[in-house]
Design a protein around this motif. Structure first.
Motif, short mmCIF file in Angstrom:
data_model
loop_
_atom_site.label_atom_id
_atom_site.label_comp_id
_atom_site.label_asym_id
_atom_site.label_seq_id
_atom_site.Cartn_x
_atom_site.Cartn_y
_atom_site.Cartn_z
N TRP A 151 50.53 45.60 46.46
CA TRP A 151 51.82 44.97 46.15
C TRP A 151 51.66 43.47 45.90
N THR A 152 50.91 42.80 46.77
CA THR A 152 50.76 41.35 46.66
C THR A 152 50.00 40.97 45.41
N VAL A 153 48.88 41.65 45.14
CA VAL A 153 48.10 41.34 43.94
C VAL A 153 48.93 41.59 42.68
N THR A 154 49.67 42.69 42.67
CA THR A 154 50.49 43.02 41.50
C THR A 154 51.55 41.97 41.25
N MET A 155 52.27 41.60 42.30
CA MET A 155 53.38 40.66 42.15
C MET A 155 52.91 39.27 41.79
N TYR A 156 51.78 38.84 42.36
CA TYR A 156 51.32 37.47 42.12
C TYR A 156 50.63 37.30 40.77
N THR A 157 50.16 38.39 40.18
CA THR A 157 49.42 38.28 38.91
C THR A 157 50.21 38.86 37.74
N ILE A 158 50.45 40.15 37.79
CA ILE A 158 51.13 40.80 36.66
C ILE A 158 52.56 40.29 36.52
N ARG A 159 53.28 40.16 37.65
CA ARG A 159 54.66 39.71 37.60
C ARG A 159 54.79 38.20 37.50
N ASN A 160 53.63 37.50 37.57
CA ASN A 160 53.60 36.05 37.33
C ASN A 160 54.44 35.28 38.35
N ILE A 161 54.40 35.69 39.63
CA ILE A 161 55.08 34.95 40.67
C ILE A 161 54.24 33.71 41.00
N ASP A 162 54.90 32.61 41.34
CA ASP A 162 54.21 31.34 41.51
C ASP A 162 53.64 31.21 42.92
N CYS A 185 45.22 34.53 44.65
CA CYS A 185 45.83 35.68 45.34
C CYS A 185 44.85 36.31 46.32
N PHE A 186 43.62 36.54 45.88
CA PHE A 186 42.60 37.10 46.77
C PHE A 186 42.35 36.17 47.95
N GLY A 187 42.32 34.87 47.70
CA GLY A 187 42.10 33.92 48.77
C GLY A 187 43.23 33.94 49.79
N LEU A 191 43.04 35.05 53.78
CA LEU A 191 43.47 34.21 54.89
C LEU A 191 44.36 34.99 55.85
N ILE A 192 45.20 35.88 55.31
CA ILE A 192 46.02 36.73 56.18
C ILE A 192 45.12 37.65 57.01
N GLY A 226 36.71 42.77 58.96
CA GLY A 226 35.59 41.95 58.51
C GLY A 226 35.12 42.35 57.13
N HIS A 227 34.97 43.65 56.90
CA HIS A 227 34.57 44.12 55.56
C HIS A 227 35.59 43.68 54.51
N LEU A 228 36.86 43.86 54.83
CA LEU A 228 37.91 43.53 53.88
C LEU A 228 37.99 42.03 53.63
N THR A 229 37.88 41.23 54.69
CA THR A 229 37.96 39.78 54.55
C THR A 229 36.85 39.24 53.67
N ILE A 230 35.63 39.66 53.93
CA ILE A 230 34.50 39.17 53.13
C ILE A 230 34.61 39.66 51.69
N ALA A 231 35.08 40.89 51.50
CA ALA A 231 35.27 41.40 50.13
C ALA A 231 36.29 40.56 49.37
N LEU A 232 37.39 40.21 50.03
CA LEU A 232 38.43 39.42 49.36
C LEU A 232 37.97 38.00 49.10
N PHE A 233 37.29 37.40 50.05
CA PHE A 233 36.76 36.04 49.83
C PHE A 233 35.71 36.04 48.72
N THR A 234 34.92 37.12 48.64
CA THR A 234 33.92 37.22 47.57
C THR A 234 34.61 37.34 46.21
#
Length: 739
Positions: A151-162, A185-187, A191-192, A226-234
C-alpha cells in the motif's frame, strides 16, 4: 507496524486465563483494565496513522504539524518525536504501571467451563519453510505488514503522493523522478521497520513483558524484521545508485557528505555494516561459525551511528524510541553481567551433560520456563551462552539450576574444568583455589511473564535431547504447587522424550519427585514415553535404566549471588530506570537546543544526528546510571538483610546438594515406557490421547530442534483440522531449543 500488530492482540492472551486472588482490590483491577484500554487506543491510533500516512490528506496534515513546530525549541525533531516515537514510550510507561499493579500475586487459575476452544496464538498455520512454525496470530501480522508495504509503495510512487516534504527535498526536477520517489519510499518503510527491529532483542523489555512474549520467542521477530529492514535499505540505496549512474555522477554522489541535507557517504557505511551483519547471520554461516556471527553483529553500533549521520536528527527520530529502549536494556545488562556468582555445585552426568547450581538472591523471581545467559571467565571473557533453567522457582529461594549439554569447544572445556576440580577436591585442595577455577557471571533470568504451563489441565511435553531441561523445571514446579496447595491446573501430564543414547536417561533423576510431593501419583497422572533412537536394545538388563555416575564438586560459598539488576528482576526499579532515562533524554535535547544549537545556529544535518546520538548515550549514562546506582544500593541493603538467614540458606543449599546425589533409578517413582530403535509417532500418540482425554484443551509444549518443532506443530494442526465434536483441541507452544 506489522510486528506490533501480531503482538498487541496478545495483550489479552494470558489474562483471559487467570482469575487473580479475591484479595486484589477492585480499584487495582479497574486501573489495570483502564491502562490496557489506553494502551490499545494509543497503539491503534499510531498504527492507523502509519497506514493512512500515504493518503494525501493525512500526509498534508503531517507536513503542517511539522512546520507548525519549526519555530519551537525542538523544531522538526520535536514534531517527529511526538508523531513516531512518543506513542512507543507512552505504551512502555503504561505497561510499567500495569506490571507494578499486577505485583507478584499467585494467580488463581480457573477451568474453562465452556469447553475447549481454538486460540489464534496457539494454532499453527505454517509448519515448514524458512519462517519455521507460524501461528495464526503471527500469520495475521505478516499479512497486515505485507499489505502495509504494498500500500505504501503504491501510494507514494504510482499515486504520486508527496513524501519529499518529510525528507525536505524541494528540487521539483528531482520530484518527478520515479527512482527518487522509490528510494525515499523504501527508506521510509525501512525506518519504520527499524523502529521495531530493536524491541524484540531488548531482553528485559517492559513491552515484551506486557504482551507476555519472552526474549527467546521474540528473537524470531527480530530475525524477520532484520531481513526485511536490510532488504529495504538495500533497495533504497540501489535506487539512488542506479539514478546517479545514469546521470554519470555515481562516484561524486556516493562520497558526498553534505552539511545541509542527506550525507551519502555515512549512508553507504551504515548499509555496508548492515549487509555484513545480515550475511553472517544467515543460518548456514551462523551454524558453522557462531563466533563470526556474534562479533560481526556488534557492528550494529556502526550501523546506527552512521545512519544518524546519514539522515540527521529529525528523520532518525522516526526509529529513535526502539533504539533508545534497546540502549537502556543493553546498559542495564552490562551492569548485571559484571558481578560474579557462586557455583554451589557442579555435576557431570555420563551422557555428556553438566548440571550447575548457582546462587541467587531470594528476591529475584523467575518463571519455570526461564532462561539465563552464562559466562565462564576461565573459558572466555566474551562468550555468553544461553541455557534453560532446569529448576523450579519453588525448589529453593537461594539457588537456580541449569543443565548444559556438552556439544562444542566451550562446553567441552567446562566439563574438563569440572573434572579437574573433582580430582583436586578429592585430594583436599583448598576451596579458595577451586573457586578461582570457575568464575561465573550471569545475565537474566528471562522468560514468560505468566506461567502459562499452569493454565492447562492436560499437558503434553515433547523434548529432544537436552530439551528435557525446561520440562524438568515445569514438572518440579507443578509438584511443588500440588504439594503446597498453590494454584495449579495440570493433573495429567505426558512427556515424550527422544534421545540418541540411553546414557542420557539419568537426567530424569535430577527431579526427586517423591521428595517434592510425597505420594504424588495419587494427585498427578504422569506418563513418560522415552524413545532411544540410536540403540536397538537396552544395554543393561531388561527393565533397568543406567545408573547415574555423578562427578560432583562444591566450590564453596562466598556470598556472591546473581544480581537483580535486570529488567525482569524488579518491575518498580526497571520502570523507574526507563522513565527517568527517557525524561533525561528530553532534558538533554532541550538543554542542547537552548544553549548550543539555537544560539550558534547549528544546521548541519549529520552533526545534529551525531549530537542526538550523544544525548541518548548521555541520558542513559547519567540519568539511567543514577537509578542503577540507587538500585544497586537497594540490592545491597536487601542482600545484607538476607545474611541474617544463614541457617535457612545453608539448609536450602544442603537440600539441593542432597537432591543432586545419585539415586537408584531402579526405584522408579513414575511410569517411564522406554522404546529402543524408534522415533515417536506423533500421529498415534496425539490421536490416542485426543480420544482418551475427551473434549479438553491440551497444552502442547515442545523443546527441541526445528525438525521436531515442525513435526509436532504439523500433528497439532492435523488433529485440530480433523477434530470431531467431542475430541480434544491441541494448543501448540514452543520453548526455543537454540538461540
Amino acid at each position: 507496524m506489522g510486528e506490533l500488530s501480531d503482538q498487541v492482540p496478545l495483550l489479552l492472551r494470558k489474562e483471559d486465563e487467570f482469575d487473580y486472588l479475591n484479595k486484589t482490590p477492585l480499584w487495582v483491577s479497574s486501573t489495570k483494565l483502564i491502562l490496557k484500554v489506553i494502551m490499545w487506543m494509543i497503539y491503534i491510533a499510531w498504527a492507523s496513522f502509519l497506514f493512512l500516512l500515504p493518503i494525501k490528506f493525512i500526509n498534508e496534515l503531517q507536513e503542517k504539524f511539522i512546520r507548525a513546530t519549526q519555530g519551537t525549541i525542538f523544531g522538526t525533531t520535536g514534531s517527529t518525536f511526538l508523531i513516531f516515537s512518543l506513542p512507543i514510550f507512552l505504551i512502555a510507561f503504561l505497561a510499567t504501571i500495569r506490571l507494578v499493579l499486577s505485583g507478584e500475586d499467585e494467580p488463581q487459575l480457573k477451568k474453562n467451563a465452556k469447553g475447549p476452544k481454538f486460540r489464534l496464538w496457539t494454532f499453527p498455520v505454517l509448519v515448514d519453510g524458512p519462517f519455521g512454525v507460524v501461528t495464526a496470530a503471527e500469520m495475521i501480522g505478516v499479512i497486515l505488514f505485507s499489505v502495509y508495504i504494498v500500500w505504501t509503495v503504491t501510494m507514494y510512487t504510482i499515486r504520486n503522493i508527496d513524501l519529499l516534504s518529510l525528507f525536505h527535498v524541494h528540487d521539483m526536477k528531482e520530484n518527478s523522478a520515479v527512482l527518487l520517489k522509490l528510494g525515499l519510499c523504501f527508506g521510509f518503510i525501512a525506518l519504520i521497520c527499524l523502529a521495531l527491529l530493536f524491541l524484540p532483542v531488548a531482553r528485559g523489555s517492559v513491552l515484551l513483558r506486557a504482551i507476555d512474549i519472552p526474549f527467546e520467542q521474540a528473537i524470531r521477530y527480530h530475525v524477520w524484521l532484520g531481513h526485511l529492514t536490510i532488504a529495504l535499505f538495500t533497495l533504497h540505496g540501489l535506487c539512488f545508485v542506479i539514478r546517479w549512474a545514469t546521470q554519470g555522477r555515481l562516484v561524486e554522489r556516493v562520497i558526498n557528505w553534505k552539511n545541509v541535507g542527506v550525507a551519502n557517504l555515512p549512508g553507504v557505511i551504515s548499509l555496508t555494516a548492515g549487509l555484513l551483519m545480515w550475511v553472517t547471520s544467515l543460518p548456514g554461516v551462523r551454524r558453522k561459525n557462531f563466533e563470526l556471527f556474534f562479533y560481526t553483529h556488534q557492528l550494529y553500533v556502526v550501523f546506527v551511528v552512521f545512519l544518524a549521520l546519514h539522515v540527521g536528527d529529525f528523520i532518525f527520530m522516526i526509529a529513535g524510541a526502539g533504539i533508545f529502549l534497546f540502549m537502556l536494556d543493553r546498559f542495564l545488562r552490562f551492569f548485571q553481567s559484571r558481578q560474579t556468582v557462586d557455583i554451589l555445585s557442579a555435576t557431570c552426568f555420563p551422557g555428556g551433560t553438566v548440571e550447575l547450581v548457582i546462587s541467587k538472591p531470594a528476591n529475584l523471581h523467575y518463571n519455570a520456563l526461564g532462561w539465563i545467559f552464562l559466562q565462564i571467565r576461565e573459558l572466555s571473557w566474551l562468550q555468553w551462552h544461553p541455557f534453560s533453567v532446569s529448576s523450579s522457582p519453588l525448589d529453593g529461594k537461594h539457588h537456580i539450576a541449569i543443565l548444559i549439554k556438552v556439544l562444542g569447544d566451550w562446553t567441552e572445556k567446562l566439563k574438563g574444568n569440572i573434572l579437574n576440580l573433582s580430582v583436586e577436591q578429592s585430594d583436599k585442595a583448598p576451596l579458595l583455589q577451586h573457586n578461582r577455577k570457575i568464575t561465573a557471571s550471569i545475565e537474566g533470568p528471562y522468560g514468560h511473564e505468566s506461567p502459562y504451563h499452569l493454565t492447562y489441565e492436560n499437558l503434553i511435553l515433547v523434548a529432544g535431547g537436552i530439551g528435557i531441561s525446561p520440562f524438568l523445571a515445569i514438572l518440579s514446579d507443578i509438584l511443588h504447587r500440588i504439594n503446597d496447595s498453590k494454584p495449579c491446573l495440570p493433573r495429567t501430564i505426558l512427556i515424550v522424550w527422544a534421545i540418541k543414547n540411553s546414557d542420557e536417561l539419568p537426567l530424569l533423576d535430577t527431579v526427586n519427585m517423591e521428595a517434592i510431593c510425597p505420594l504424588f501419583s495419587d494427585k498427578l497422572n504422569l506418563e513418560i514415553q522415552t524413545f532411544v533412537t540410536r540403540e536397538s536394545q537396552p544395554s543393561l538388563e531388561e527393565g533397568k535404566t543406567p545408573e547415574a555416575m555423578h562427578t560432583t564438586i562444591s566450590p564453596g560459598f562466598k556470598g556472591c549471588r546473581m544480581s537483580s539488576l535486570v529488567g525482569t528482576g524488579s518491575v518498580v526499579w526497571s520502570g523507574l530506570y526507563n522513565i527517568v532515562s527517557t525524561i533525561g533524554l528530553v532534558i538533554s535535547v532541550t538543554l542542547l537546543d537552548i544553549f548550543y544549537i539555537n544560539p550558534f545556529n547549528v544546521n548541519y544535518w549529520w552533526y545534529k544526528g551525531l549530537l542526538l546520538i550523544g544525548c541518548m548515550a548521555a541520558s542513559v549514562l547519567i540519568f539511567g546510571g543514577l537509578v542503577i546506582a540507587l538500585w544497586h544500593l537497594w540490592e545491597r541493603k536487601t542482600s545484607s538483610n538476607e545474611e541474617s538467614e544463614d541457617a535457612t540458606k545453608k539448609t536450602d543449599i544442603l537440600q539441593q546438594n542432597e537432591a543432586s546425589l545419585p539415586r537408584n533409578s531402579g526405584e522408579a517413582q513414575f511410569l517411564n515406557n522406554i522404546r529402543y530403535g524408534r522415533r515417536p509417532n506423533f500421529q498415534d500418540i496425539f490421536g490416542s490421547h485426543a480420544k482418551s482425554w475427551g473434549s479438553v484443551d491440551i497444552g502442547v509444549i515442545v523443546c527441541g530442534p526445528p525438525t521436531l518443532q515442525s513435526s509436532v506443530a504439523k500433528e497439532c494442526r492435523r488433529q485440530n483440522f480433523l477434530r470431531k465434536g467431542h475430541q480434544a483441541i491441541f494448543h501448540f507452544n514452543c520453548h526455543n531449543f537454540d538461540l
